[in-house]
Write an enzyme that holds these catalytic residues in place. Sequence first.
Site, PDB file in Angstrom:
ATOM      1  N   HIS A  39      58.959  48.835  42.806  1.00  0.00           N
ATOM      2  CA  HIS A  39      59.066  50.313  43.274  1.00  0.00           C
ATOM      3  C   HIS A  39      59.300  50.343  44.492  1.00  0.00           C
ATOM      4  O   HIS A  39      59.598  51.102  45.280  1.00  0.00           O
ATOM      5  CB  HIS A  39      58.183  51.226  42.421  1.00  0.00           C
ATOM      6  CG  HIS A  39      56.913  51.075  43.140  1.00  0.00           C
ATOM      7  ND1 HIS A  39      56.025  50.318  42.915  1.00  0.00           N
ATOM      8  CD2 HIS A  39      56.077  52.167  43.733  1.00  0.00           C
ATOM      9  CE1 HIS A  39      54.697  50.445  43.453  1.00  0.00           C
ATOM     10  NE2 HIS A  39      54.984  51.564  44.344  1.00  0.00           N
TER      11      HIS A  39
ATOM     12  N   LYS B  37      53.474  42.243  47.361  1.00  0.00           N
ATOM     13  CA  LYS B  37      52.444  41.735  48.377  1.00  0.00           C
ATOM     14  C   LYS B  37      51.225  41.351  47.611  1.00  0.00           C
ATOM     15  O   LYS B  37      50.649  42.110  46.577  1.00  0.00           O
ATOM     16  CB  LYS B  37      52.041  42.529  49.361  1.00  0.00           C
ATOM     17  CG  LYS B  37      51.038  42.380  50.401  1.00  0.00           C
ATOM     18  CD  LYS B  37      51.514  41.939  51.483  1.00  0.00           C
ATOM     19  CE  LYS B  37      50.908  41.196  52.684  1.00  0.00           C
ATOM     20  NZ  LYS B  37      50.467  39.896  52.245  1.00  0.00           N
TER      21      LYS B  37
ATOM     22  N   ASP C 235      47.921  53.743  50.330  1.00  0.00           N
ATOM     23  CA  ASP C 235      49.037  54.016  50.964  1.00  0.00           C
ATOM     24  C   ASP C 235      49.722  52.796  51.883  1.00  0.00           C
ATOM     25  O   ASP C 235      50.147  53.072  53.023  1.00  0.00           O
ATOM     26  CB  ASP C 235      49.190  55.087  52.170  1.00  0.00           C
ATOM     27  CG  ASP C 235      48.918  56.592  51.088  1.00  0.00           C
ATOM     28  OD1 ASP C 235      49.758  56.676  50.080  1.00  0.00           O
ATOM     29  OD2 ASP C 235      48.296  57.527  51.584  1.00  0.00           O
TER      30      ASP C 235
ATOM     31  N   LYS D 129      51.081  38.359  42.997  1.00  0.00           N
ATOM     32  CA  LYS D 129      49.870  37.511  43.079  1.00  0.00           C
ATOM     33  C   LYS D 129      50.495  36.015  42.757  1.00  0.00           C
ATOM     34  O   LYS D 129      51.160  35.808  41.887  1.00  0.00           O
ATOM     35  CB  LYS D 129      48.624  37.853  41.865  1.00  0.00           C
ATOM     36  CG  LYS D 129      47.399  37.385  42.536  1.00  0.00           C
ATOM     37  CD  LYS D 129      46.686  38.071  43.498  1.00  0.00           C
ATOM     38  CE  LYS D 129      45.490  37.681  43.858  1.00  0.00           C
ATOM     39  NZ  LYS D 129      44.997  38.815  44.909  1.00  0.00           N
TER      40      LYS D 129
HETATM   41  P1  NAD Z   1      35.542  32.872  48.729  1.00  0.00           P
HETATM   42  O1  NAD Z   1      36.101  31.563  48.016  1.00  0.00           O
HETATM   43  O2  NAD Z   1      35.661  32.638  50.020  1.00  0.00           O
HETATM   44  O3  NAD Z   1      33.969  32.991  48.140  1.00  0.00           O
HETATM   45  C1  NAD Z   1      33.875  33.248  46.869  1.00  0.00           C
HETATM   46  C2  NAD Z   1      32.266  32.996  47.039  1.00  0.00           C
HETATM   47  O4  NAD Z   1      31.419  33.021  45.747  1.00  0.00           O
HETATM   48  C3  NAD Z   1      31.837  31.392  47.125  1.00  0.00           C
HETATM   49  O5  NAD Z   1      30.894  31.378  48.244  1.00  0.00           O
HETATM   50  C4  NAD Z   1      31.457  30.727  45.811  1.00  0.00           C
HETATM   51  O6  NAD Z   1      30.479  29.901  46.066  1.00  0.00           O
HETATM   52  C5  NAD Z   1      30.620  31.796  45.337  1.00  0.00           C
HETATM   53  N1  NAD Z   1      30.682  31.886  43.631  1.00  0.00           N
HETATM   54  C6  NAD Z   1      31.526  31.430  42.814  1.00  0.00           C
HETATM   55  N2  NAD Z   1      30.882  31.785  41.539  1.00  0.00           N
HETATM   56  C7  NAD Z   1      29.893  32.017  41.613  1.00  0.00           C
HETATM   57  C8  NAD Z   1      28.752  32.655  40.738  1.00  0.00           C
HETATM   58  N3  NAD Z   1      29.054  32.516  39.520  1.00  0.00           N
HETATM   59  N4  NAD Z   1      27.778  33.378  41.320  1.00  0.00           N
HETATM   60  C9  NAD Z   1      27.572  33.596  42.577  1.00  0.00           C
HETATM   61  N5  NAD Z   1      28.586  33.146  43.694  1.00  0.00           N
HETATM   62  C10 NAD Z   1      29.899  32.663  43.351  1.00  0.00           C
HETATM   63  O7  NAD Z   1      36.413  33.903  48.096  1.00  0.00           O
HETATM   64  P2  NAD Z   1      36.696  35.646  48.424  1.00  0.00           P
HETATM   65  O8  NAD Z   1      37.921  35.360  49.366  1.00  0.00           O
HETATM   66  O9  NAD Z   1      35.300  35.864  49.306  1.00  0.00           O
HETATM   67  O10 NAD Z   1      36.993  36.221  47.300  1.00  0.00           O
HETATM   68  C11 NAD Z   1      35.877  36.751  46.500  1.00  0.00           C
HETATM   69  C12 NAD Z   1      36.553  37.755  45.752  1.00  0.00           C
HETATM   70  O11 NAD Z   1      36.816  38.911  46.367  1.00  0.00           O
HETATM   71  C13 NAD Z   1      37.678  37.340  44.585  1.00  0.00           C
HETATM   72  O12 NAD Z   1      37.502  37.949  43.249  1.00  0.00           O
HETATM   73  C14 NAD Z   1      38.887  37.824  45.404  1.00  0.00           C
HETATM   74  O13 NAD Z   1      39.930  38.172  44.523  1.00  0.00           O
HETATM   75  C15 NAD Z   1      38.320  39.163  46.052  1.00  0.00           C
HETATM   76  N6  NAD Z   1      39.032  39.454  47.255  1.00  0.00           N
HETATM   77  C16 NAD Z   1      39.226  38.792  48.324  1.00  0.00           C
HETATM   78  C17 NAD Z   1      40.146  39.324  49.373  1.00  0.00           C
HETATM   79  C18 NAD Z   1      40.103  38.474  50.562  1.00  0.00           C
HETATM   80  O14 NAD Z   1      40.860  39.027  51.767  1.00  0.00           O
HETATM   81  N7  NAD Z   1      39.580  37.094  50.712  1.00  0.00           N
HETATM   82  C19 NAD Z   1      40.640  40.611  49.230  1.00  0.00           C
HETATM   83  C20 NAD Z   1      40.458  41.164  47.996  1.00  0.00           C
HETATM   84  C21 NAD Z   1      39.668  40.705  47.040  1.00  0.00           C
END
Ligand code: NAD
Length: 473
Positions: A66, A71, A100, A107
């Site tokens: 839409h 992204k 917004d 993904k």
């Molecule tokens: P990352 O890989 O940098 O970090 C994830 C961390 O979680 C690691 O340190 C890992 O050891 C730890 N981990 C894994 N399994 C675990 C468990 N069972 N118990 C405790 N710790 C555990 O990833 P990230 O980029 O920080 O992303 C984390 C979450 O945030 C994901 O759900 C991702 O989709 C979401 N997210 C990330 C971004 C971004 O900009 N990086 C943006 C929006 C959402």
Amino acid sequence: MSNNSENSFLGSVNRNFEKAAGFTKIPKGILEQIKACNAVYEMRFPVRIGDEIQVIEAYRAQHSHHRLPTKGGIRYSQHVNKDEVEALAALMTFKCAIVDVPFGGAKGGVKINPWDYTEDQLERITRRYTTELIKKNFIGPGIDVPAPDYGTGPREMAWILDTYLTFRGSEIDAAGCVTGKPVNQNGIRGRNEATGRGVFYGLRELCDTESAVKRVGLTGGLRGKTVVIQGLGNVGSFTGTIMQNEGGVKVIGIAEYEGSIYNPDGIDVAKLIEFRKQTGSILNFPGTKTLDKRDAALELECDILIPAALESQITIENADRIKAKIIGEAANGPITADAEEILVNKGILVVPDMYLNAGGVTVSYFEWLKNLSHMRFGRMEKRFDSNMYSKLVQAVEDLSGKKISENERKMLTQGADEIDLVRSGLEETMVTSFQQIWQIFESRPEVKSLRNAAFVVALEKISNDYANLGIFP
Ligand code: NAD
């Protein structure tokens, strides 16, 4: 259990969608269109790994067209599957609408454990994946713009950009084909910290909203609140350090892959990150007690619990034992739909992922705008603003006959740099979006959770787009 069962991640997203849809007056056909994933490219490609050829399974889901481009991040994990990618793409559509950001949701996922590969092998996998996307027109600054997610970062984004430039280098806006790039490779200052900083702004706004803190029996303001964080990766570490340094919270518990630690007097998150880099673990960090199981920190008594690791961490199995008053979903989908019902019935305020972790995509949007404008933010106006402020200060000094200190002069007369503008744009986005969600939650008693309220905000914005655009042909 099939991947699309009620309890799966996609099942949870769909259940939440249905629940919120019931609170709107959007026509059924439009709701079905908003819910459906528009396109998924499921691919297999060969990559030479050592002496062998490995067949890699990968996906790119474009949930909604839409708004264009679509992204969403690219995830490298052995748990990647089609349903997970579709669920995450759907969340991106709703997330962009809430804050917004004028994109549809997408993904990507590559089904590998990145720690099993050398840097060189990862580069080959990333470049081949990008080539597949180019071949099928699934990437481009006006088509679909990936970003980092679990298991990927600026390094992978630079490889994606370079591969895109190899094939489409003559496109003037080619640098906008991917975001989350290193700053010296057409990236933007403040992208790395953006999701964590957004979590901070969002939770600060909630704590500054009197009616919100009253609901959970807390006093206003973030300062002094006790916090527990799960996951010290990109999102968790920036959330922890910024909340501590700028918000004045007390982080009393941390859960990581290797276990949980606790200190009621507070844990210095920056020092803990350094400690983990050196020892490979958070356990035995001076002053902390190791708890008896890996996820035990989640069950600690605290004001704010922040899951920042992976999806499905709070389920019907442990939801009853959660004692936090507020849960801030920094990760995507950390609470299953069934578990959330238990938490909401207990009176816990759950701040949903599709709002709270939208800082990453917000700053990605700024990066994309920077790429399209081919210029760093602040370059045109910084000196002009600074000169104007100096003249104003001078005028006030002349009129009052008093002089201000050099430090005050410096503070009052500085023009904004890129990082200042990025943070200011992010703060504005998180504050405004929180108030939109809170307004729905407060004014409509049938909307029982902030997630439902956030969904209603998103659905109404997206359906407005469809109503205004019409249906082709
Ligand atoms: P990352 O890989 O940098 O970090 C994830 C961390 O979680 C690691 O340190 C890992 O050891 C730890 N981990 C894994 N399994 C675990 C468990 N069972 N118990 C405790 N710790 C555990 O990833 P990230 O980029 O920080 O992303 C984390 C979450 O945030 C994901 O759900 C991702 O989709 C979401 N997210 C990330 C971004 C971004 O900009 N990086 C943006 C929006 C959402």
